[in-house]
Design a protein around this motif. Structure first.
Motif, mmCIF file in Angstrom:
data_model
loop_
_atom_site.group_PDB
_atom_site.id
_atom_site.type_symbol
_atom_site.label_atom_id
_atom_site.label_comp_id
_atom_site.label_asym_id
_atom_site.label_seq_id
_atom_site.Cartn_x
_atom_site.Cartn_y
_atom_site.Cartn_z
ATOM 1 N N HIS C 89 0.836 -1.205 0.000
ATOM 2 C CA HIS C 89 0.000 0.000 0.000
ATOM 3 C C HIS C 89 0.875 1.260 0.000
ATOM 4 C CE1 HIS C 89 -2.913 3.056 1.208
ATOM 5 N NE2 HIS C 89 -2.193 3.296 2.291
ATOM 6 N N ARG C 90 1.910 1.232 0.859
ATOM 7 C CA ARG C 90 2.780 2.425 0.958
ATOM 8 C C ARG C 90 3.469 2.702 -0.380
ATOM 9 N NH1 ARG C 90 2.083 4.207 5.563
ATOM 10 N NH2 ARG C 90 2.060 3.047 7.534
ATOM 11 N N VAL C 92 2.462 1.920 -3.377
ATOM 12 C CA VAL C 92 1.491 2.400 -4.373
ATOM 13 C C VAL C 92 1.185 3.878 -4.127
ATOM 14 C CG1 VAL C 92 -0.975 2.328 -4.980
ATOM 15 C CG2 VAL C 92 0.377 0.217 -4.948
ATOM 16 N N MET C 93 1.007 4.238 -2.839
ATOM 17 C CA MET C 93 0.695 5.648 -2.529
ATOM 18 C C MET C 93 1.882 6.538 -2.895
ATOM 19 S SD MET C 93 -2.374 5.416 -1.663
ATOM 20 C CE MET C 93 -2.707 7.151 -1.258
ATOM 21 N N LYS C 95 3.964 6.007 -5.283
ATOM 22 C CA LYS C 95 3.917 6.114 -6.765
ATOM 23 C C LYS C 95 2.921 7.212 -7.170
ATOM 24 C CE LYS C 95 1.694 2.828 -9.001
ATOM 25 N NZ LYS C 95 1.374 1.468 -9.544
ATOM 26 N N PHE C 96 1.766 7.242 -6.505
ATOM 27 C CA PHE C 96 0.733 8.220 -6.885
ATOM 28 C C PHE C 96 1.145 9.649 -6.497
ATOM 29 C CE2 PHE C 96 -1.782 5.336 -8.815
ATOM 30 C CZ PHE C 96 -2.449 4.409 -8.031
ATOM 31 N N TYR C 97 1.834 9.750 -5.358
ATOM 32 C CA TYR C 97 2.244 11.099 -4.905
ATOM 33 C C TYR C 97 3.470 11.602 -5.663
ATOM 34 C CZ TYR C 97 -1.134 11.555 -1.128
ATOM 35 O OH TYR C 97 -2.315 11.689 -0.412
ATOM 36 N N ARG C 99 5.274 9.844 -9.156
ATOM 37 C CA ARG C 99 5.166 9.637 -10.618
ATOM 38 C C ARG C 99 3.836 10.160 -11.154
ATOM 39 N NH1 ARG C 99 3.986 3.765 -13.082
ATOM 40 N NH2 ARG C 99 1.891 4.546 -12.632
ATOM 41 N N ASP C 100 2.721 9.875 -10.479
ATOM 42 C CA ASP C 100 1.413 10.255 -11.025
ATOM 43 C C ASP C 100 0.846 11.524 -10.383
ATOM 44 O OD1 ASP C 100 1.779 7.953 -12.403
ATOM 45 O OD2 ASP C 100 0.124 6.832 -11.512
ATOM 46 N N ALA C 101 1.713 12.321 -9.821
ATOM 47 C CA ALA C 101 1.251 13.508 -9.061
ATOM 48 C C ALA C 101 0.394 14.422 -9.934
ATOM 49 C CB ALA C 101 2.442 14.275 -8.518
ATOM 50 N N ARG C 103 -1.373 13.516 -12.662
ATOM 51 C CA ARG C 103 -2.190 12.711 -13.580
ATOM 52 C C ARG C 103 -3.633 13.200 -13.618
ATOM 53 N NH1 ARG C 103 -2.777 7.102 -15.283
ATOM 54 N NH2 ARG C 103 -3.845 7.428 -17.274
ATOM 55 N N TRP C 104 -4.066 13.830 -12.516
ATOM 56 C CA TRP C 104 -5.491 14.234 -12.448
ATOM 57 C C TRP C 104 -5.584 15.732 -12.182
ATOM 58 C CZ3 TRP C 104 -7.875 10.305 -14.405
ATOM 59 C CH2 TRP C 104 -7.318 9.015 -14.256
ATOM 60 N N THR C 105 -6.799 16.270 -12.174
ATOM 61 C CA THR C 105 -6.983 17.723 -12.079
ATOM 62 C C THR C 105 -7.158 18.150 -10.631
ATOM 63 O OG1 THR C 105 -8.417 17.295 -14.005
ATOM 64 C CG2 THR C 105 -8.253 19.601 -13.218
ATOM 65 N N ARG C 106 -6.205 18.919 -10.139
ATOM 66 C CA ARG C 106 -6.297 19.341 -8.725
ATOM 67 C C ARG C 106 -7.479 20.284 -8.524
ATOM 68 N NH1 ARG C 106 -2.693 17.372 -5.646
ATOM 69 N NH2 ARG C 106 -0.904 16.400 -6.662
ATOM 70 N N GLN D 19 -8.238 15.162 -3.497
ATOM 71 C CA GLN D 19 -7.499 16.334 -4.019
ATOM 72 C C GLN D 19 -7.933 16.658 -5.440
ATOM 73 O OE1 GLN D 19 -2.974 15.917 -3.259
ATOM 74 N NE2 GLN D 19 -3.786 13.842 -3.292
ATOM 75 N N PHE D 20 -8.571 15.674 -6.099
ATOM 76 C CA PHE D 20 -8.773 15.810 -7.545
ATOM 77 C C PHE D 20 -10.251 15.957 -7.936
ATOM 78 C CE2 PHE D 20 -4.410 15.071 -8.152
ATOM 79 C CZ PHE D 20 -4.023 14.021 -7.327
ATOM 80 N N GLU D 22 -11.729 14.821 -10.492
ATOM 81 C CA GLU D 22 -12.312 13.576 -11.044
ATOM 82 C C GLU D 22 -12.955 12.730 -9.941
ATOM 83 O OE1 GLU D 22 -9.284 14.711 -11.710
ATOM 84 O OE2 GLU D 22 -9.035 14.825 -13.886
#
Lengths: 109, 109, 109, 109
Positions: C89-90, C92-93, C95-97, C99-101, C103-106, D19-20, D22
């Protein structure tokens, strides 16, 4: 016996679906349907060839029938996106005979 | 154009596999392969029709090609268990025209 | 209420499995089990949120129960391969914070 | 080391998603995401424990990371439906200790 072509199979499925107002599910829902049907196929195969035996008194299922359900949902997805299953088969075989030609061990080797 | 029958498709896949010592994977491994390929199909459909868009610079995939890979693995499973895909299709259609005849809303209703 | 840690959840599953001679299924069979359980979860979600409504008289299922079955099989796979779910889990989180920081619309954007 | 609870894991995922704009994908799309991630996990397990070895030059993947991705998507689905993963775990274990108590062979038998 006159054998059914992939094209005729797609037409039979289309004829069946076209009778109904619901029509084809959207592509994302057809993936959910495929996930459901692959799960049922996995269950039958596990009962027959895996460690997870049927519970006592549980009715026998049919791997052939579950394969038919997966094939039906795959055909619905192809039909709804106007994809010709014969063409997809030909391009996959072409890939195996070219790109993956040396992926496995030839019997004569 | 002479159209390919389901039977001929199964024969083509069998001819391809029979060249190699590995032969068909066991049924449980073919379910794992189907799970992998359905995952790749799900990814492509989500990119095209769902919320999860491709990352910038990510190469375009092909839904048709992924459908072809799922169809190929399903054919391998059917071949390895001596299951005739045309028969599975016929029994599924029979089920829909009988047991599920009133499952959906007919256009004339 | 004392809340259960991921580590304790893995221990509870291990304690349950260790009572039996069968022990954990091999990894490939656990993927087949996960495919089966994800299929059942897909079915319930489709019934509740998708186009494929339950047949008349079909018993109500439970999305929570099906999520529990998927979580259980995932824990069996992690346990059998000595993988710590908290660590997965850690990472993956992380990675999201990183590499994929973007990736989506803040929400503030 | 202070261990993470299932509840805290769900909160961490919720904090990340909130945060996003979506937000959470709808349930049907999260099933498509789970299908994609289970496919990637199946691929890694097959490479390590099955017949389908990696192609020459193919980068090594990580089963732990793929398990983390499946767990993340499952947590998103649970969060979006306000389902407590600890409760689902407890009810599954209760099912195994009662309904399925005699499903497997006890070591003392």
């Amino acid at each position: 016996m006159e054998r059914l072509t992939l094209f005729e199979m797609q037409q039979e499925v289309d004829k069946h679906i076209s009778q109904f107002k619901e029509g084809y599910f959207p592509p994302m829902s057809l993936i959910v349907r495929l996930t459901e049907e692959l799960g049922e196929l996995a269950r039958e195969v596990n009962h027959r060839y895996g460690e997870k035996k049927k519970k006592a008194g549980e009715a026998d299922g049919s791997i052939a029938e579950e394969i038919g359900d997966v094939l039906y949902c795959l055909t619905c997805l192809a039909n709804s996106l106007h994809i010709d299953l014969e063409e997809t088969h030909r391009s996959v075989m072409h890939k195996f005979y070219t790109r993956d030609a040396n992926r496995w061990t030839r019997k004569e080797d």
